[in-house]
Design an enzyme around this catalytic site. Structure first.
Site, PDB file in Angstrom:
ATOM      1  N   GLU A  81       0.817  -1.218   0.000  1.00 40.94           N
ATOM      2  CA  GLU A  81       0.000   0.000   0.000  1.00 40.94           C
ATOM      3  C   GLU A  81       0.853   1.271   0.000  1.00 40.94           C
ATOM      4  O   GLU A  81       0.354   2.360   0.293  1.00 40.94           O
ATOM      5  CB  GLU A  81      -0.935   0.017   1.217  1.00 40.94           C
ATOM      6  CG  GLU A  81      -1.959  -1.085   1.232  1.00 40.94           C
ATOM      7  CD  GLU A  81      -3.037  -0.944   0.176  1.00 40.94           C
ATOM      8  OE1 GLU A  81      -2.881  -0.094  -0.729  1.00 40.94           O
ATOM      9  OE2 GLU A  81      -4.040  -1.686   0.254  1.00 40.94           O
ATOM     10  N   HIS A  99      -3.139   2.563   8.469  1.00 40.33           N
ATOM     11  CA  HIS A  99      -4.136   1.959   7.585  1.00 40.33           C
ATOM     12  C   HIS A  99      -4.554   0.624   8.192  1.00 40.33           C
ATOM     13  O   HIS A  99      -3.705  -0.192   8.550  1.00 40.33           O
ATOM     14  CB  HIS A  99      -3.547   1.743   6.189  1.00 40.33           C
ATOM     15  CG  HIS A  99      -4.355   0.812   5.324  1.00 40.33           C
ATOM     16  ND1 HIS A  99      -5.705   0.985   5.100  1.00 40.33           N
ATOM     17  CD2 HIS A  99      -4.002  -0.305   4.643  1.00 40.33           C
ATOM     18  CE1 HIS A  99      -6.144   0.024   4.301  1.00 40.33           C
ATOM     19  NE2 HIS A  99      -5.123  -0.777   4.021  1.00 40.33           N
ATOM     20  N   HIS A 101      -7.865  -2.666   8.449  1.00 46.23           N
ATOM     21  CA  HIS A 101      -9.032  -3.335   7.887  1.00 46.23           C
ATOM     22  C   HIS A 101     -10.057  -3.537   8.997  1.00 46.23           C
ATOM     23  O   HIS A 101     -10.688  -4.594   9.094  1.00 46.23           O
ATOM     24  CB  HIS A 101      -8.643  -4.676   7.275  1.00 46.23           C
ATOM     25  CG  HIS A 101      -7.756  -4.571   6.080  1.00 46.23           C
ATOM     26  ND1 HIS A 101      -7.244  -5.668   5.426  1.00 46.23           N
ATOM     27  CD2 HIS A 101      -7.275  -3.480   5.406  1.00 46.23           C
ATOM     28  CE1 HIS A 101      -6.495  -5.272   4.397  1.00 46.23           C
ATOM     29  NE2 HIS A 101      -6.495  -3.948   4.371  1.00 46.23           N
ATOM     30  N   TYR A 120     -20.407  13.758  17.297  1.00 48.80           N
ATOM     31  CA  TYR A 120     -19.657  14.992  17.026  1.00 48.80           C
ATOM     32  C   TYR A 120     -18.150  14.789  16.859  1.00 48.80           C
ATOM     33  O   TYR A 120     -17.450  15.682  16.377  1.00 48.80           O
ATOM     34  CB  TYR A 120     -19.912  16.028  18.129  1.00 48.80           C
ATOM     35  CG  TYR A 120     -19.423  15.641  19.501  1.00 48.80           C
ATOM     36  CD1 TYR A 120     -18.086  15.750  19.866  1.00 48.80           C
ATOM     37  CD2 TYR A 120     -20.325  15.183  20.471  1.00 48.80           C
ATOM     38  CE1 TYR A 120     -17.635  15.403  21.122  1.00 48.80           C
ATOM     39  CE2 TYR A 120     -19.891  14.833  21.737  1.00 48.80           C
ATOM     40  CZ  TYR A 120     -18.548  14.942  22.058  1.00 48.80           C
ATOM     41  OH  TYR A 120     -18.111  14.591  23.313  1.00 48.80           O
ATOM     42  N   HIS A 161     -12.752  -2.211   1.904  1.00 52.52           N
ATOM     43  CA  HIS A 161     -11.316  -2.326   2.155  1.00 52.52           C
ATOM     44  C   HIS A 161     -10.953  -2.009   3.612  1.00 52.52           C
ATOM     45  O   HIS A 161     -10.450  -2.860   4.323  1.00 52.52           O
ATOM     46  CB  HIS A 161     -10.561  -1.410   1.188  1.00 52.52           C
ATOM     47  CG  HIS A 161      -9.086  -1.560   1.229  1.00 52.52           C
ATOM     48  ND1 HIS A 161      -8.272  -1.247   0.151  1.00 52.52           N
ATOM     49  CD2 HIS A 161      -8.231  -1.939   2.216  1.00 52.52           C
ATOM     50  CE1 HIS A 161      -7.002  -1.459   0.475  1.00 52.52           C
ATOM     51  NE2 HIS A 161      -6.959  -1.877   1.727  1.00 52.52           N
ATOM     52  N   TYR A 216      -9.889  21.671  23.355  1.00 54.12           N
ATOM     53  CA  TYR A 216     -10.049  20.544  24.281  1.00 54.12           C
ATOM     54  C   TYR A 216      -8.685  20.022  24.751  1.00 54.12           C
ATOM     55  O   TYR A 216      -7.713  20.014  24.007  1.00 54.12           O
ATOM     56  CB  TYR A 216     -10.807  19.427  23.578  1.00 54.12           C
ATOM     57  CG  TYR A 216     -10.986  18.172  24.417  1.00 54.12           C
ATOM     58  CD1 TYR A 216     -11.940  18.116  25.413  1.00 54.12           C
ATOM     59  CD2 TYR A 216     -10.171  17.072  24.214  1.00 54.12           C
ATOM     60  CE1 TYR A 216     -12.113  16.983  26.187  1.00 54.12           C
ATOM     61  CE2 TYR A 216     -10.330  15.923  24.979  1.00 54.12           C
ATOM     62  CZ  TYR A 216     -11.297  15.889  25.963  1.00 54.12           C
ATOM     63  OH  TYR A 216     -11.447  14.762  26.719  1.00 54.12           O
TER      64      TYR A 216
END
Length: 220
Positions: A81, A99, A101, A120, A161, A216
């Site tokens: 990837e 990344h 799955h 939110y 994916h 925050y």
């Protein structure tokens, strides 16, 4: 001395990268060798290698490429990837990418073109999370779809994916992945109640939450 500092920095980031990759497995976001993690140091991108279980990675397995994808460190083949990772680094200020799955997020990617505004915390990713259209993994086509879905966002879903998120640090990129998976699980759970549909936030409500999120946490 400068070279020693450079090597020490790379070793430090590699250790953090491997720890993050192992966490994706421990937390159930990845099964086997699916998913990948990377971190950018200047023009160097450290990245998990292809097809190697994370628990087998050692300091000697450090794998790195430049921004063109040319391998400059290590002997293990970089993740398949890599085009997605490089596309993000070339077009954003990202310093780390995760990344996965993840099950709930991948499920959502098969159902809708955009994750409904069920919470939110979507504001923490820049707004409504889009789904990038499907393309074969490891292709430039997938990277192009992903970039469009990531416009003004720090994370998106990849149809059939998984997920991809980025941040200024590995911790931030990972936290965004975990938050995205949680929101997807929340929406699927709420949507599964017969005869009822989850209430959704408006764009205005999301924008208001986003403004509050900017202040925050602990101030440095």
């Amino acid at each position: 001395m400068a070279e020693q500092r450079r090597d020490a920095e790379r070793e430090h980031f590699w250790a953090e990268l491997v720890a993050t990759a192992r966490r994706t497995v421990t937390d159930g976001l990845v099964v086997g060798t699916s998913g990948n993690v990377s971190a950018r140091i200047g023009d160097l991108v450290l990245v998990t290698p292809s097809g190697v279980p994370y628990d087998r990675l050692t300091p000697d397995d450090l794998t790195g490429v430049d921004l063109t994808g040319r391998q400059v460190l290590g002997t293990l083949m970089p993740t398949s990837e890599l085009p997605m990772h490089l596309a993000v680094y070339r077009t954003t200020g990202a310093r780390a990418i995760v990344h996965t799955h993840a099950v709930h997020a991948t499920a959502v990617s098969t159902l809708v073109p955009e994750l409904p505004l069920v919470h939110y915390m979507a504001a923490a990713l820049g707004g409504p999370v889009r789904v990038a259209p499907y393309a074969t993994y490891g292709t430039d086509e997938l990277a192009e779809h992903m970039l469009r879905a990531l416009a003004d966002r720090s994370g998106c879903l990849l149809q059939n994916h998984g997920t991809i998120t980025y941040g200024a640090t590995l911790d931030q990129a990972y936290d965004r992945t975990a938050q995205l998976e949680w929101m997807c699980r929340l929406w699927l759970t709420a949507s599964s109640v017969p005869g009822l549909a989850p209430s959704l936030l408006t764009e205005t409500q999301l924008a208001e939450a986003g403004e509050r999120l900017q202040g925050y946490g602990q101030r440095k």
